[in-house]
Design a protein around this motif. Structure first.
Motif, PDB file in Angstrom:
ATOM      1  N   LYS A 124      76.407 105.336  16.952  1.00 50.74           N
ATOM      2  CA  LYS A 124      76.939 104.039  17.375  1.00 50.74           C
ATOM      3  C   LYS A 124      78.250 103.736  16.662  1.00 50.74           C
ATOM      4  O   LYS A 124      79.207 103.262  17.271  1.00 50.74           O
ATOM      5  CB  LYS A 124      75.917 102.934  17.071  1.00 50.74           C
ATOM      6  N   GLU A 125      78.316 104.034  15.324  1.00 49.67           N
ATOM      7  CA  GLU A 125      79.539 103.740  14.580  1.00 49.67           C
ATOM      8  C   GLU A 125      80.705 104.555  15.118  1.00 49.67           C
ATOM      9  O   GLU A 125      81.809 104.042  15.301  1.00 49.67           O
ATOM     10  CB  GLU A 125      79.331 104.049  13.093  1.00 49.67           C
ATOM     11  N   LEU A 126      80.473 105.856  15.384  1.00 47.43           N
ATOM     12  CA  LEU A 126      81.545 106.675  15.907  1.00 47.43           C
ATOM     13  C   LEU A 126      81.954 106.235  17.310  1.00 47.43           C
ATOM     14  O   LEU A 126      83.127 106.237  17.660  1.00 47.43           O
ATOM     15  CB  LEU A 126      81.117 108.143  15.944  1.00 47.43           C
ATOM     16  N   ALA A 127      80.962 105.840  18.112  1.00 46.71           N
ATOM     17  CA  ALA A 127      81.266 105.377  19.462  1.00 46.71           C
ATOM     18  C   ALA A 127      82.118 104.119  19.428  1.00 46.71           C
ATOM     19  O   ALA A 127      83.039 103.947  20.219  1.00 46.71           O
ATOM     20  CB  ALA A 127      79.970 105.118  20.238  1.00 46.71           C
ATOM     21  N   VAL A 128      81.811 103.205  18.477  1.00 47.73           N
ATOM     22  CA  VAL A 128      82.594 101.969  18.360  1.00 47.73           C
ATOM     23  C   VAL A 128      84.029 102.282  17.975  1.00 47.73           C
ATOM     24  O   VAL A 128      84.980 101.750  18.542  1.00 47.73           O
ATOM     25  CB  VAL A 128      81.948 101.027  17.331  1.00 47.73           C
ATOM     26  N   CYS A 129      84.204 103.189  16.984  1.00 44.76           N
ATOM     27  CA  CYS A 129      85.559 103.572  16.581  1.00 44.76           C
ATOM     28  C   CYS A 129      86.333 104.123  17.767  1.00 44.76           C
ATOM     29  O   CYS A 129      87.471 103.758  18.015  1.00 44.76           O
ATOM     30  CB  CYS A 129      85.505 104.628  15.476  1.00 44.76           C
ATOM     31  N   SER A 130      85.681 105.047  18.511  1.00 45.17           N
ATOM     32  CA  SER A 130      86.353 105.673  19.640  1.00 45.17           C
ATOM     33  C   SER A 130      86.656 104.672  20.739  1.00 45.17           C
ATOM     34  O   SER A 130      87.745 104.649  21.294  1.00 45.17           O
ATOM     35  CB  SER A 130      85.478 106.812  20.176  1.00 45.17           C
ATOM     36  N   SER A 131      85.665 103.821  21.072  1.00 48.58           N
ATOM     37  CA  SER A 131      85.853 102.884  22.179  1.00 48.58           C
ATOM     38  C   SER A 131      86.932 101.868  21.871  1.00 48.58           C
ATOM     39  O   SER A 131      87.710 101.492  22.743  1.00 48.58           O
ATOM     40  CB  SER A 131      84.536 102.170  22.498  1.00 48.58           C
ATOM     41  N   MET A 132      87.029 101.412  20.605  1.00 52.18           N
ATOM     42  CA  MET A 132      88.055 100.442  20.267  1.00 52.18           C
ATOM     43  C   MET A 132      89.445 101.058  20.318  1.00 52.18           C
ATOM     44  O   MET A 132      90.416 100.403  20.675  1.00 52.18           O
ATOM     45  CB  MET A 132      87.793  99.842  18.882  1.00 52.18           C
ATOM     46  N   GLU A 133      89.541 102.350  19.951  1.00 55.65           N
ATOM     47  CA  GLU A 133      90.832 103.015  20.072  1.00 55.65           C
ATOM     48  C   GLU A 133      91.276 103.066  21.526  1.00 55.65           C
ATOM     49  O   GLU A 133      92.456 102.889  21.840  1.00 55.65           O
ATOM     50  CB  GLU A 133      90.736 104.421  19.490  1.00 55.65           C
ATOM     51  N   VAL A 134      90.331 103.318  22.430  1.00 52.90           N
ATOM     52  CA  VAL A 134      90.658 103.362  23.857  1.00 52.90           C
ATOM     53  C   VAL A 134      90.979 101.959  24.359  1.00 52.90           C
ATOM     54  O   VAL A 134      91.970 101.752  25.080  1.00 52.90           O
ATOM     55  CB  VAL A 134      89.488 103.968  24.654  1.00 52.90           C
ATOM     56  N   LEU A 135      90.147 100.992  23.986  1.00 57.46           N
ATOM     57  CA  LEU A 135      90.351  99.618  24.461  1.00 57.46           C
ATOM     58  C   LEU A 135      91.674  99.039  23.979  1.00 57.46           C
ATOM     59  O   LEU A 135      92.292  98.233  24.678  1.00 57.46           O
ATOM     60  CB  LEU A 135      89.200  98.719  23.990  1.00 57.46           C
ATOM     61  N   ALA A 136      92.105  99.426  22.778  1.00 60.29           N
ATOM     62  CA  ALA A 136      93.345  98.881  22.238  1.00 60.29           C
ATOM     63  C   ALA A 136      94.536  99.202  23.123  1.00 60.29           C
ATOM     64  O   ALA A 136      95.520  98.453  23.149  1.00 60.29           O
ATOM     65  CB  ALA A 136      93.577  99.412  20.833  1.00 60.29           C
ATOM     66  N   LYS A 137      94.441 100.308  23.880  1.00 60.71           N
ATOM     67  CA  LYS A 137      95.552 100.720  24.740  1.00 60.71           C
ATOM     68  C   LYS A 137      95.332 100.359  26.206  1.00 60.71           C
ATOM     69  O   LYS A 137      96.203 100.612  27.035  1.00 60.71           O
ATOM     70  CB  LYS A 137      95.752 102.231  24.612  1.00 60.71           C
ATOM     71  N   LYS A 138      94.190  99.770  26.513  1.00 57.44           N
ATOM     72  CA  LYS A 138      93.870  99.453  27.904  1.00 57.44           C
ATOM     73  C   LYS A 138      94.433  98.102  28.298  1.00 57.44           C
ATOM     74  O   LYS A 138      94.289  97.122  27.571  1.00 57.44           O
ATOM     75  CB  LYS A 138      92.349  99.472  28.098  1.00 57.44           C
ATOM     76  N   ASP A 139      95.082  98.044  29.435  1.00 54.67           N
ATOM     77  CA  ASP A 139      95.684  96.799  29.916  1.00 54.67           C
ATOM     78  C   ASP A 139      94.605  95.744  30.139  1.00 54.67           C
ATOM     79  O   ASP A 139      93.522  96.035  30.635  1.00 54.67           O
ATOM     80  CB  ASP A 139      96.422  97.062  31.237  1.00 54.67           C
ATOM     81  N   PHE A 140      94.912  94.492  29.740  1.00 56.24           N
ATOM     82  CA  PHE A 140      93.948  93.405  29.904  1.00 56.24           C
ATOM     83  C   PHE A 140      93.479  93.278  31.351  1.00 56.24           C
ATOM     84  O   PHE A 140      92.327  92.933  31.618  1.00 56.24           O
ATOM     85  CB  PHE A 140      94.571  92.070  29.474  1.00 56.24           C
ATOM     86  N   SER A 141      94.369  93.549  32.297  1.00 53.15           N
ATOM     87  CA  SER A 141      94.020  93.378  33.713  1.00 53.15           C
ATOM     88  C   SER A 141      93.008  94.408  34.200  1.00 53.15           C
ATOM     89  O   SER A 141      92.434  94.253  35.281  1.00 53.15           O
ATOM     90  CB  SER A 141      95.286  93.472  34.576  1.00 53.15           C
ATOM     91  N   GLU A 142      92.748  95.467  33.408  1.00 53.70           N
ATOM     92  CA  GLU A 142      91.837  96.527  33.824  1.00 53.70           C
ATOM     93  C   GLU A 142      90.479  96.446  33.137  1.00 53.70           C
ATOM     94  O   GLU A 142      89.620  97.289  33.354  1.00 53.70           O
ATOM     95  CB  GLU A 142      92.470  97.895  33.517  1.00 53.70           C
ATOM     96  N   LEU A 143      90.274  95.435  32.304  1.00 52.20           N
ATOM     97  CA  LEU A 143      89.016  95.320  31.563  1.00 52.20           C
ATOM     98  C   LEU A 143      87.910  94.756  32.446  1.00 52.20           C
ATOM     99  O   LEU A 143      88.163  93.986  33.374  1.00 52.20           O
ATOM    100  CB  LEU A 143      89.210  94.415  30.347  1.00 52.20           C
ATOM    101  N   HIS A 144      86.672  95.128  32.114  1.00 49.71           N
ATOM    102  CA  HIS A 144      85.527  94.613  32.867  1.00 49.71           C
ATOM    103  C   HIS A 144      84.271  94.700  32.006  1.00 49.71           C
ATOM    104  O   HIS A 144      84.226  95.440  31.015  1.00 49.71           O
ATOM    105  CB  HIS A 144      85.325  95.410  34.157  1.00 49.71           C
ATOM    106  N   GLY A 145      83.258  93.938  32.363  1.00 51.77           N
ATOM    107  CA  GLY A 145      81.946  94.024  31.730  1.00 51.77           C
ATOM    108  C   GLY A 145      81.978  93.804  30.228  1.00 51.77           C
ATOM    109  O   GLY A 145      82.577  92.858  29.723  1.00 51.77           O
ATOM    110  N   GLU A 146      81.318  94.723  29.487  1.00 56.61           N
ATOM    111  CA  GLU A 146      81.206  94.594  28.041  1.00 56.61           C
ATOM    112  C   GLU A 146      82.558  94.727  27.343  1.00 56.61           C
ATOM    113  O   GLU A 146      82.747  94.227  26.229  1.00 56.61           O
ATOM    114  CB  GLU A 146      80.247  95.664  27.507  1.00 56.61           C
ATOM    115  N   GLU A 147      83.508  95.395  27.995  1.00 59.05           N
ATOM    116  CA  GLU A 147      84.835  95.525  27.396  1.00 59.05           C
ATOM    117  C   GLU A 147      85.476  94.161  27.148  1.00 59.05           C
ATOM    118  O   GLU A 147      86.172  93.963  26.154  1.00 59.05           O
ATOM    119  CB  GLU A 147      85.745  96.353  28.310  1.00 59.05           C
ATOM    120  N   LEU A 148      85.241  93.223  28.057  1.00 58.86           N
ATOM    121  CA  LEU A 148      85.825  91.892  27.913  1.00 58.86           C
ATOM    122  C   LEU A 148      85.381  91.227  26.617  1.00 58.86           C
ATOM    123  O   LEU A 148      86.191  90.649  25.893  1.00 58.86           O
ATOM    124  CB  LEU A 148      85.436  91.019  29.113  1.00 58.86           C
ATOM    125  N   GLN A 149      84.086  91.306  26.325  1.00 56.50           N
ATOM    126  CA  GLN A 149      83.557  90.676  25.121  1.00 56.50           C
ATOM    127  C   GLN A 149      84.115  91.326  23.849  1.00 56.50           C
ATOM    128  O   GLN A 149      84.503  90.636  22.906  1.00 56.50           O
ATOM    129  CB  GLN A 149      82.033  90.751  25.110  1.00 56.50           C
TER     130      GLN A 149
END
Length: 391
Positions: A124-149
Motif C-alpha cells: 500500500k505504501e509503495l502504491a501510494v508513492c507511485s499513484s501520487m507521482e502519477v496524479l501530480a502530473k495528471k490534469d485536473f480535468s482528467e481526474l475521476h473517482g478516488e483520484e479526486l479525493q
C-alpha cells in the motif's frame, strides 16, 4: 549505484525506513516524511549524496550513525538482489505461460518476502508513492473517482504550506524550537557562568499579504472546484487572505470560505454567487475590484493572484486599465492559467494579450505539480516583498 533498476526512489526510501525500524533504529513516521521532503528539496547528485542526506535525517546518535552505515549498505545489496530475482521470476513465468496475458505476477512479491514485514501495508505504501507521482502530473480535468479525493487532500496540504513562510529571523519561545545559546550565555554571566535556565528560539513566521481572484465562468468549470479548494485551504491557514470570484460580476467570498467545512463553504457560495458558471467579463470584474477594494487591500507588500483562462467577452480596454492599476499598486501580479499547461498553448485570446504586459509571473495551474511550482515561486517572491518592507 544505478537507481534505474529500482521501481521508485521515493518508494524505496519508505522501504528503507521500515528496514531500519525492523533492525532496531527509532525512525518515526515524521522522520520518514522528513527524509522524503529532504530528497524533494535537496535532490541528489550521486550515491554518496543520497547516503549523506538520509544519514543526516534518520540517524540521531553516534551508535545510530554506525548502525546506519552498516544497514544502508546491506539494504541496497538486498534490494538489488531482490530486483534481479523479481526480473528472473517474471521472465520465467512469462515463458511458462505465454498464452495467458491475464495472469500477472505481483510486482512487489520478492521485495515483500525479504523485508519480512506487513506485506499488505508495504504494498500500500509503495502504491501510494507511485499513484501520487502519477496524479501530480495528471490534469485536473482528467481526474475521476478516488483520484479526486486524493488530489483535494494534497491541495489542502500545499495551500497550508504556501500560506506561511519562515523568516531567517528568530523569536523567543518558552518551549520547543532550538536552544538560544546567546541568551543562555548572557543569562549565565549573572550567575558566575553557571547555566541554570535554558532559553529557546524558533524562526518567525512571515504571513503573506495575498489577494486571490478566481474565474468561475463556464470555460473554467473543469478547474474552478480545485481552485476554490485551494483558496479555502489558504483561508484556514491564514484568515487574513482576501478572496474573490468573478464571472460576469465580482464577488468577495472571504466570509464564505471561513466556514467550518469545505462542503458548507461550497453551499454558501452557491447561495451567494448567482452568476457562477456564467459568462466572462474579466475586465469589468477587475475594474470593480480596483475601484472598491484596491485602495484598501493593495500596496507594495501585496501579492495579487489571478486564476483565469483569459477568455473575456467584455470590454478589453477595461481589462487593460484594471491590470495596469494592479501592476502599479501591488507588489507582484501573478496570473495562473490552466490552459498554459499544454505545450502547444500560447496566449492568443484578446483578454490574455491585453493582460500580459502587466503580469509579473505567468504560469500554469492545471495539476498538482504546477501548484508545487507555485508554492516555491510565491515563497521566493514573498522574500523580495519582505525585504522591501524592511527597507
Amino acid at each position: 549505484m544505478n537507481f534505474s533498476a529500482y521501481t521508485s526512489l521515493s518508494g524505496n526510501i519508505v522501504l528503507f525506513c521500515r528496514y531500519l525500524r525492523q533492525h532496531g533504529m527509532r525512525v518515526s513516521a515524521a522522520e520518514q516524511a522528513d527524509a522524503l521532503r529532504a530528497m524533494r528539496e535537496l535532490g541528489f547528485y550521486s550515491a554518496e549524496s543520497l547516503r549523506l542526506v538520509l544519514r543526516a535525517v534518520l540517524a540521531r546518535s553516534p551508535q545510530e550513525l554506525q548502525q546506519f552505515d552498516e544497514l544502508y549498505e546491506a539494504f541496497w545489496r538486498e534490494l538489488e538482489r531482490a530486483q534481479d530475482a523479481k526480473i528472473r521470476e517474471h521472465e520465467q513465468e512469462r515463458l511458462q505461460q505465454p498464452d495467458d496475458p491475464a495472469r500477472k505476477p505481483p510486482s512487489l512479491e520478492v521485495l515483500k518476502n525479504w523485508l519480512h514485514g506487513n506485506k499488505s501495508e508495504e504494498e500500500k505504501e509503495l502504491a501510494v508513492c507511485s499513484s501520487m507521482e502519477v496524479l501530480a502530473k495528471k490534469d485536473f480535468s482528467e481526474l475521476h473517482g478516488e483520484e479526486l479525493q486524493l488530489v483535494m487532500q494534497a491541495i489542502a496540504v500545499l495551500a497550508r504550506s504556501l500560506a506561511t513562510r519562515y523568516s531567517r529571523r528568530y523569536r523567543s519561545v518558552r518551549r520547543g524550537g532550538v536552544l538560544d545559546m546567546k541568551k543562555i550565555m548572557r543569562s549565565s554571566m549573572r550567575r558566575g557562568g553557571e547555566v541554570i535556565d535554558l532559553a529557546f528560539r524558533q524562526h518567525k513566521i512571515q504571513r503573506l499579504r495575498l489577494v486571490m481572484l478566481c474565474d468561475t465562468s463556464k470555460s473554467m468549470d473543469l478547474y474552478s472546484r480545485f481552485l476554490i479548494q485551494f483558496m479555502y485551504s489558504f483561508h484556514h491557514a491564514d484568515s487574513r487572505i482576501e478572496t474573490f470570484v468573478f464571472s460576469t460580476r465580482l464577488h468577495r467570498i472571504t466570509a464564505q470560505l471561513q466556514q467550518g467545512s469545505f462542503r458548507s463553504a461550497l453551499q454558501q457560495l452557491s447561495d451567494s454567487v448567482p452568476d457562477w458558471s456564467g459568462g466572462t467579463r474579466i475586465g469589468a470584474s477587475l475594474k470593480t475590484f480596483a475601484e472598491q477594494y484596491g485602495p484598501r487591500l493593495l500596496d507594495a507588500r501585496t501579492l495579487v493572484l489571478i486564476m483565469s483562462d483569459g477568455w473575456d467577452t467584455g470590454e478589453i480596454d477595461e481589462l487593460e486599465q484594471a491590470m495596469q492599476y494592479l501592476h502599479a499598486r501591488a507588489g507582484r501580479v501573478i496570473w495562473l492559467n490552466p490552459l498554459a499547461g499544454s505545450p502547444a498553448y500560447s496566449p492568443e485570446v484578446r483578454g490574455m494579450k491585453a493582460a500580459m504586459p502587466y503580469i509579473d509571473i505567468f504560469a500554469p495551474v492545471h495539476n498538482l505539480e504546477s501548484l508545487k511550482a507555485l508554492s516555491r515561486m510565491v515563497h521566493g517572491l514573498a522574500g523580495d516583498v519582505w525585504r522591501k518592507k524592511r527597507r
